[in-house]
Motif scaffolding. Structure first.
Motif, PDB file in Angstrom:
ATOM      1  N   TYR A   1       0.901  -1.185   0.131  1.00 12.23           N
ATOM      2  CA  TYR A   1      -0.004   0.028   0.052  1.00 12.23           C
ATOM      3  C   TYR A   1       0.820   1.344  -0.144  1.00 12.23           C
ATOM      4  O   TYR A   1       0.326   2.476  -0.321  1.00 12.23           O
ATOM      5  CB  TYR A   1      -0.759  -0.179   1.209  1.00 12.23           C
TER       6      TYR A   1
ATOM      7  N   HIS B   1      -2.484   4.171   3.519  1.00 14.07           N
ATOM      8  CA  HIS B   1      -3.946   3.925   3.075  1.00 14.07           C
ATOM      9  C   HIS B   1      -4.889   3.201   4.196  1.00 14.07           C
ATOM     10  O   HIS B   1      -4.342   2.895   5.197  1.00 14.07           O
ATOM     11  CB  HIS B   1      -3.696   2.536   1.984  1.00 14.07           C
ATOM     12  N   PRO B   2      -6.241   3.564   3.971  1.00 12.01           N
ATOM     13  CA  PRO B   2      -7.217   3.366   4.988  1.00 12.01           C
ATOM     14  C   PRO B   2      -6.882   1.831   5.625  1.00 12.01           C
ATOM     15  O   PRO B   2      -7.620   1.626   6.573  1.00 12.01           O
ATOM     16  CB  PRO B   2      -8.515   3.599   4.350  1.00 12.01           C
ATOM     17  N   GLU B   3      -6.641   1.013   4.377  1.00 14.39           N
ATOM     18  CA  GLU B   3      -6.680  -0.482   5.013  1.00 14.39           C
ATOM     19  C   GLU B   3      -5.480  -0.700   6.254  1.00 14.39           C
ATOM     20  O   GLU B   3      -5.643  -1.476   7.033  1.00 14.39           O
ATOM     21  CB  GLU B   3      -6.116  -1.213   3.745  1.00 14.39           C
TER      22      GLU B   3
ATOM     23  N   PHE C   1      -2.413  10.984  -1.652  1.00 12.99           N
ATOM     24  CA  PHE C   1      -3.711  10.136  -1.084  1.00 12.99           C
ATOM     25  C   PHE C   1      -4.378   9.584  -2.052  1.00 12.99           C
ATOM     26  O   PHE C   1      -5.115   8.424  -2.188  1.00 12.99           O
ATOM     27  CB  PHE C   1      -4.187  10.730   0.336  1.00 12.99           C
ATOM     28  N   GLU C   2      -4.709  10.470  -2.912  1.00  9.74           N
ATOM     29  CA  GLU C   2      -5.526  10.121  -4.139  1.00  9.74           C
ATOM     30  C   GLU C   2      -4.995   8.989  -5.149  1.00  9.74           C
ATOM     31  O   GLU C   2      -5.790   8.300  -5.326  1.00  9.74           O
ATOM     32  CB  GLU C   2      -5.841  11.317  -4.752  1.00  9.74           C
TER      33      GLU C   2
ATOM     34  N   MET D   1      -5.200   5.652  -3.200  1.00  2.00           N
ATOM     35  CA  MET D   1      -6.621   5.059  -3.258  1.00  2.00           C
ATOM     36  C   MET D   1      -6.743   4.299  -4.498  1.00  2.00           C
ATOM     37  O   MET D   1      -7.895   3.693  -4.601  1.00  2.00           O
ATOM     38  CB  MET D   1      -7.416   6.327  -2.773  1.00  2.00           C
ATOM     39  N   LYS D   2      -6.101   4.653  -5.451  1.00  7.33           N
ATOM     40  CA  LYS D   2      -6.354   3.822  -6.887  1.00  7.33           C
ATOM     41  C   LYS D   2      -6.061   2.278  -6.691  1.00  7.33           C
ATOM     42  O   LYS D   2      -6.280   1.539  -7.677  1.00  7.33           O
ATOM     43  CB  LYS D   2      -5.658   4.406  -7.855  1.00  7.33           C
TER      44      LYS D   2
END
Length: 665
Positions: free
Chosen positions: A461, A510-512, A617-618, A621-622
């Protein structure tokens, strides 16, 4: 008896069989020494040291030629002649300043001294004036009284104990050329000293006849150096003075100073200190440079029998490169014992492995030659001019075109294989903390939060390099700032360096990673007082990169995921990160900011700034989420990490830190 000690009347003795290389020299089957102690502990300590000394001496006697080489003898001769010429010149100049100076008498005295040392050079230290010597001296213009004076001069030298030459003088000559003062070498040094004295005394016309070879062409050289005239062209040839009939204006052959090979290491050490002080090298680079310098000197002394730095040639350096390419085993330097092995022992170790594991790879060889080139340049700037003629460029490895693009040189990790990694035991259910790669009991959900759990997820990530994550500090994870998203800061620290300047960067989390408890893990690690982000990789008895320890744990996971192809490892996960972002149409510059790559043009490298965290961050997120099936768990550290103990894989005899010591605290 393993320490070769025994006790006699309460006193300990050390006794060993004489190694075969030393048996002929010592003439005795055993070596025995009183340790002069009644303490067994002290005796064991002394015996260990004596065993090492005896083994080293035996190794030197077995693997090295102890006799003086031709170049060493020549160097000693040059030193004797140079010093004696200077001394005689000073005496002559002082004598000429006296009003009672007699030129003929001074020339005759020098000639008589010359003949005394000529006889010593020919006959040895017991030299006498024989009948044939009288005839030769008479032919040289000496009278009968002069011949008797030569005999008296020989007697005077013996009475004043100048013949044989003082032992400390001969020993200094031998040690000056980095040789061992054995009985044979002392004898050779004695003969060389007498020969040098004879050659210096033979130059009486230099002192009293004004016949100095260095004077020839001296004025011409001075005027040319002062005026620096241009070279005459063909159109002005008629104005040029024809000097073909003049004697050649040759400069005297200077007697160069012997420079032992050990001085090369001193020069290399000074260069390393300078590079570190200038910020060009770090500690690891310094160790690499010192290692190849030591190996180079060892090869020149042991294999090429070169003891004088001036005698290094293109051919000898080429043989060293061939030794690295074909003889030495590929993993040289990883064992601390390698530095103690002789060149022949390194060759033998290379012969003991298969051919594919022999010879240093081209990139590593080029790095070694870069270090040597810097050492050579540093030495040339300090007077070792012969190294300037050595061309290291022609010895470098040159990779030819292999009909492959750079992106095709490494195998690619399919996204399906990456998902398989996160289906293995460490991410689902482990048996126990010391068997993380073994599946636990059915229905259980035992997870240990450690490097093996988080580093693969972080690589996927964030796209960071293995060592960038394994050697990170807990403080590098920034999550308490209200003005930005959580991120990890990649920069050099006290544990590890980074690959290059552009590797320094910030990568948003990453949010994960947050969902799976990474920030909770970081908080607990900090609360326990650790500096390292992953203290479970650290051992106080090892200086190896922490990523090496991680890969040892990660390898079984790759096998369990059926990823066995050569080149598919942690770095392949990083490549997958970049490949996915490319498929999402991110530009080179966008991916470079995340991967820590530099731009390939002035515009992309100099006239730009890195993206803001929100933009990065964008980008992350892909990425396709491959850990959605994993369940978050409360932070569960490995037990010995939570207790603050030294790693169980540390070497017991070297781990001297008590429990409670924090990694790098």
């Amino acid at each position: 008896m393993a320490f070769h000690i025994f006790r006699r009347q309460a006193v300990y003795y050390w006794r060993r069989r004489t190694p075969s290389p030393l048996a002929n020299c010592l003439g005795r089957p055993h070596v025995s020494i009183s340790l002069r102690t009644t303490s067994r502990a002290a005796a064991l300590r002394l015996a260990t040291q004596l065993n090492l000394v005896l083994d080293d001496v035996a190794m030197l006697a077995d693997g090295a030629d102890l006799d003086l080489s031709g170049s060493q003898i020549e160097t000693m001769l040059h030193v004797v002649v140079h010093r004696q010429l200077a001394k005689l010149d000073r005496v002559a100049l002082a004598a000429k300043g006296s009003p009672e100076f007699d030129l003929d008498q001074a020339r005759t005295d020098d000639k008589k001294a010359f003949w005394a040392y000529a006889l010593l050079d020919a006959q040895g230290i017991t030299a006498v004036v024989r009948g044939e010597d009288r005839r030769r001296m008479a032919e040289d213009g000496l009278s009968e009284a002069d011949v008797e004076a030569v005999q008296d001069h020989l007697a005077m030298l013996r009475v004043n104990e100048l013949i044989p030459t003082k032992h400390h003088i001969l020993r200094t000559m031998i040690e000056g050329v980095a040789a061992i003062p054995s009985a044979m070498n002392i004898a050779v040094a004695q003969g060389t000293y007498l020969r040098g004295m004879k050659l210096a005394l033979a130059e009486h016309e230099r002192r009293y006849g004004g016949m100095r070879v260095e004077d020839q062409g001296l004025v011409d050289r001075l005027m040319l150096a002062k005026n620096d005239p241009p070279q005459p062209s063909s159109s002005t040839a008629g104005a040029v003075v024809d000097r073909q009939s003049d004697p050649p204006a040759t400069a005297p052959a200077a007697v160069r100073r012997f420079i032992p090979m050990a001085d090369f290491l001193q020069l290399a050490d000074r260069l390393a200190q300078q590079q570190v002080a200038d910020g060009n090298w770090d500690a690891k680079t310094q160790r690499q440079a010192e290692s190849i310098s030591k190996l180079f000197v060892k090869f020149m002394v042991q294999d090429q029998r070169i003891h004088d730095l001036h005698l290094i040639t293109q051919e000898s350096v080429g043989r060293f490169v061939d030794f690295l390419r074909f003889d030495i085993y590929k993993n040289y330097g990883k064992s601390p014992k390698d530095e103690q092995r002789t060149i022949e022992q390194l060759r033998e170790k290379g012969r003991s492995v298969e051919k594919s594991k022999r010879g240093i790879e081209g990139d590593t060889l080029n790095r070694h030659l870069t270090f040597l080139g810097q050492d050579f340049d540093y030495a040339v700037a300090r007077g070792v001019k012969n190294l300037e003629a050595i061309n290291l460029t022609k010895l470098r490895s040159k990779r030819r075109g292999n009909n492959k693009r750079a992106r095709d040189e490494r195998p690619k990790l399919p996204i399906g294989k990456a998902k398989a990694i996160f289906e293995t035991a460490p991410f689902i259910n482990s048996a126990r903390w010391n068997e993380l790669d073994v599946a636990g009991e059915e229905g259980a959900r035992l997870i240990f939060h450690c490097a093996l759990y988080f580093v693969p997820i972080l690589i996927y990530y964030t796209g960071a390099r293995r060592e960038e994550l394994c050697g990170a500090m807990a403080a590098d994870v920034i999550a308490d700032r209200e003005d930005c998203r959580p991120y990890i800061h990649v920069a050099a620290n006290e544990q590890r360096r980074i690959k290059n300047a552009q590797s320094k960067r910030n990568i948003p989390l990453h949010p994960e990673l947050i969902r799976l408890g990474f920030l909770d893990y970081v908080s607990k690690i900090k609360a326990l007082g650790y500096k390292l982000l992953f203290p479970d990789l650290y051992s106080p008895t090892s200086s190896s990169p922490l990523g090496n320890r991680f890969y040892k744990l990660f390898k079984p996971i790759l096998i369990a995921a059926e990823i066995t192809e050569q080149g598919l490892g942690a770095h392949a996960v990083r490549h997958l990160f970049g490949a996915q972002l490319k498929k999402k149409r991110l530009t080179d510059e966008d991916r470079a900011d995340l991967l820590g790559h530099g731009g390939d043009s002035e515009t992309s490298e100099r006239y730009c700034e890195p993206h803001e965290l929100d933009t990065l961050f964008e980008f992350v997120m892909k990425l396709e989420v491959v850990t959605g099936h994993l369940q978050p768990h409360a932070t569960n550290l490995i037990p010995w990490v939570e207790r603050g103990e030294v790693a169980p894989f540390s070497h017991p005899s070297r781990a001297k830190r008590s429990a409670g010591v924090r990694a790098r605290a």
